[in-house]
Enzyme design. Structure first.
Site, PDB file in Angstrom:
ATOM      1  N   GLY A 545       2.958   3.796   0.233  1.00 58.97           N
ATOM      2  CA  GLY A 545       2.084   2.698   0.626  1.00 58.97           C
ATOM      3  C   GLY A 545       2.820   1.382   0.577  1.00 58.97           C
ATOM      4  O   GLY A 545       4.053   1.336   0.686  1.00 58.97           O
ATOM      5  N   GLU A 546       2.082   0.279   0.436  1.00 57.82           N
ATOM      6  CA  GLU A 546       2.664  -1.069   0.370  1.00 57.82           C
ATOM      7  C   GLU A 546       3.479  -1.433   1.625  1.00 57.82           C
ATOM      8  O   GLU A 546       4.336  -2.305   1.568  1.00 57.82           O
ATOM      9  CB  GLU A 546       3.573  -1.231  -0.856  1.00 57.82           C
ATOM     10  CG  GLU A 546       2.907  -1.011  -2.175  1.00 57.82           C
ATOM     11  CD  GLU A 546       3.883  -1.078  -3.335  1.00 57.82           C
ATOM     12  OE1 GLU A 546       4.891  -1.824  -3.245  1.00 57.82           O
ATOM     13  OE2 GLU A 546       3.661  -0.381  -4.341  1.00 57.82           O
ATOM     14  N   GLY A 547       3.243  -0.732   2.724  1.00 64.18           N
ATOM     15  CA  GLY A 547       3.994  -1.040   3.944  1.00 64.18           C
ATOM     16  C   GLY A 547       5.429  -0.581   3.912  1.00 64.18           C
ATOM     17  O   GLY A 547       6.228  -0.956   4.779  1.00 64.18           O
ATOM     18  N   THR A 548       5.805   0.272   2.909  1.00 67.02           N
ATOM     19  CA  THR A 548       7.207   0.652   2.746  1.00 67.02           C
ATOM     20  C   THR A 548       7.723   1.500   3.911  1.00 67.02           C
ATOM     21  O   THR A 548       8.907   1.424   4.263  1.00 67.02           O
ATOM     22  CB  THR A 548       7.410   1.415   1.427  1.00 67.02           C
ATOM     23  OG1 THR A 548       6.433   2.469   1.324  1.00 67.02           O
ATOM     24  CG2 THR A 548       7.240   0.486   0.244  1.00 67.02           C
TER      25      THR A 548
END
Length: 583
Positions: A545-548
């Protein structure tokens, strides 16, 4: 009816940025709403003028909408613009005229009798042609009617012989054959001159008369002419074509990239004792800790953003404060002015959000995205999320919107095991999604993005939807992260199918529901004559997640831009000399 069946603005017209919300309105004005509005109007008109006259008025409006829409196809290719406002004004005059005619019905019956009397005298031979003209000239009412008929006939003759082709015969824009201009340019007089070929494509991309699909196909054909096997760069060629088509340039850029993460808590993730469902392997309080790590520059997204020269912003749109209020430094993380206090509610026992909160979150996403694009001049935007429980929320949203079985959508989410598999959590999530569907009634939410966000949505998901809508309106390409962002992309496409033009799917999720979301996006794109996006570029089992995932794919977007600099096959074959190298 006209908003539902026609386009208000052209995709790349001069007023697109100012009236793009009408593209969304077209899909919000469903046929059920058109029927409801019609029946409501009929009831009001019947109360005011009686059932028969009320039915006449409503029928007159429907007829006006139909013929006015056809005429708009004839003159404007179905793009309504301010013609819609003019139609409303003319319809008002038209209805007032009919209402006045109701009061003069007896006079019109007398007029009708006069016309029948005159023409019966002609047919029986009692009146000559000159006598007929004299009789018509003596009756002001009949003569006025004849003048009106003459004007209509003259206009019809003029349009047939001088103006456009006959009204209601000319094809709408969507029915016309696609232009062959770019093919002619590539194989015509300039063939063999690679500079002229690229210049022709540049001019084609810049031409505002060419829509996205035409530009996309032209770039794909150009890529096929380069010094490589056709299609051999796979997804990179799709990305290059989208970037070039959106930016309208044969030398697209992905240099200035921003990553916007939206964070929020979910009621369904709270402990059972606190009114939640404990849907995740991690407690809901972890969301706040993750954002704290991001704000301090320690979390994964910070490291990957710095590595790829990406500006990172984290926006709290709905984190629950808990024992202490969420306070961020403002350097990376900050709270939105439209933050949903306390996060969403447990969607198994109530609506997750109110209608006002859904609008609030979408608006927050649009505003933050607009601000970021304006400040950085972004070529590409990456969206990401933070929110324990949002894989459960995403699976529920997709199930409600598509009717798919929860067992085909649920995965482990944020797992505590290295392989990312936790069958107990999957079983629990499936039961939670089924319970939510039973509570809200899946049939009521199918294909209804706003209703679904209200019933079972998340604040950060709604904000991402708003961000994607804003990016599309500004012609900025979006790198889509994993499952949650793919869900938001599907919802954004349901609201405005034009969003599908600029989606680059970065990473394949370990959650089964992502494939369903991508399938729905492809269907929406094809239904609107838009080339569907390619599947995810990376298959590395990313699930952080977190745009990784999106951040990891930034170099691929830059590589895609570079592919358009490859020489053409003809250019390579015409090279002379070995420059000291001999095979």
């Amino acid at each position: 009816m006209m908003v539902r069946t026609r386009d208000y603005v052209d995709e790349q017209g001069p007023k697109y940025r100012f009236y793009s919300f009408f593209l969304q309105a077209k899909y919000l004005v469903t046929w059920s709403r058109v029927v409801f509005a019609t029946m409501t109007s009929l009831i009001v008109a019947s109360i005011a003028y009686g059932v028969v006259k009320g039915a006449i008025l409503i029928s007159a409006v429907m007829v006006m909408a139909f013929f006015s829409g056809r005429y708009a196809d004839y003159l404007l290719g179905g793009v309504m613009g301010d013609y819609l406002g003019a139609t409303i004004c003319v319809t008002e005059v038209y209805l007032l005229t009919i209402i006045l005619l109701f009061n003069k019905l007896e006079d019109h019956l007398i007029l009708f009798e006069e016309i029948v009397s005159v023409f019966s005298e002609v047919t029986t031979g009692d009146t000559s042609a000159s006598g007929l003209m004299k009789s018509l000239m003596q009756s002001d009412s009949v003569f006025s009617l004849l003048k009106a008929v003459s004007v209509v006939l003259f206009t019809h003759v003029w349009c047939r012989n001088v103006g456009h082709s006959p009204v209601f015969v000319r094809k709408a824009v969507s029915e016309r054959e696609p232009t062959d201009e770019i093919q002619i340019s590539l194989v015509g007089p300039v063939a063999g001159d690679d500079t002229n070929v690229s210049n022709a494509l540049e001019a084609f991309l810049a031409d505002k008369n060419n829509n996205f699909s035409q530009r996309f196909n032209a770039v794909r054909e150009y890529l096929d002419s380069l010094a490589k096997p056709v299609g051999s760069l796979g997804t990179l060629e799709d990305w290059a074509s989208r970037l070039a088509s959106i930016q309208r340039s044969i030398t697209p850029k992905a240099d200035r990239v921003a990553c916007i993460l939206f964070a929020a808590d979910h009621g369904v993730a709270k402990d059972i004792a606190d009114g939640g469902m404990s849907c995740s392997a991690y407690p809901a309080s972890v969301s706040k800790k993750i954002v704290l790590g991001l704000d301090k520059g320690l979390a994964g997204a910070c490291v990957l953003a710095k590595c790829n020269d990406v500006d990172l912003r984290v926006i709290d749109v709905g984190l629950a404060d808990g024992l202490s209020k969420c306070e961020w430094t403002g350097k990376i993380a900050r709270s939105s002015k439209s933050k949903i206090i306390g996060g969403t509610k447990n969607f198994c026992t109530s609506n997750a959000l109110s209608s006002e909160e859904v609008d609030q979150c979408i608006r927050a996403g649009k505003m933050e995205t607009a601000k970021t694009i304006d400040e950085l001049g972004c070529d590409v935007v990456v969206f990401g999320e933070v929110g324990i429980g949002n894989t459960t929320t995403s699976a529920t949203l997709i199930s409600c919107l598509t009717g798919k079985n929860p067992s085909d959508l649920c995965g482990s989410g944020a797992s505590t095991s290295r392989d990312g598999v936790n069958e107990d959590i999957v079983t629990k999530k499936i039961s939670i999604v089924e319970e939510a569907i039973k509570y809200h009634g899946a049939s009521k939410l199918k294909g209804q993005p706003y209703k679904a966000l209200k019933a079972v949505g998340g604040a950060e998901i709604a904000a991402i939807v708003g961000g994607m809508l804003e990016a599309s309106e500004r012609n900025v390409v979006v790198l889509v992260d994993g499952f949650i962002c793919s869900t938001a992309a599907m919802i954004a496409c349901l609201i405005n199918p034009m969003v599908s033009r600029g989606l680059l799917f970065a990473t394949e999720s370990t959650e089964k529901g992502q494939a369903v979301a991508l399938e729905e996006i492809a269907k929406i794109a094809l239904a609107n004559s838009i080339p569907p996006p390619e599947g995810p570029a990376l298959r590395m089992k990313l699930r952080m997640g977190e745009g990784t995932g999106g951040l990891s794919a930034v170099p691929l977007a830059r590589t895609a831009c570079a592919t358009l600099s490859i020489g053409t096959l003809e250019e390579v074959l015409n090279l002379e000399g070995t420059n000291g190298y001999e095979r």
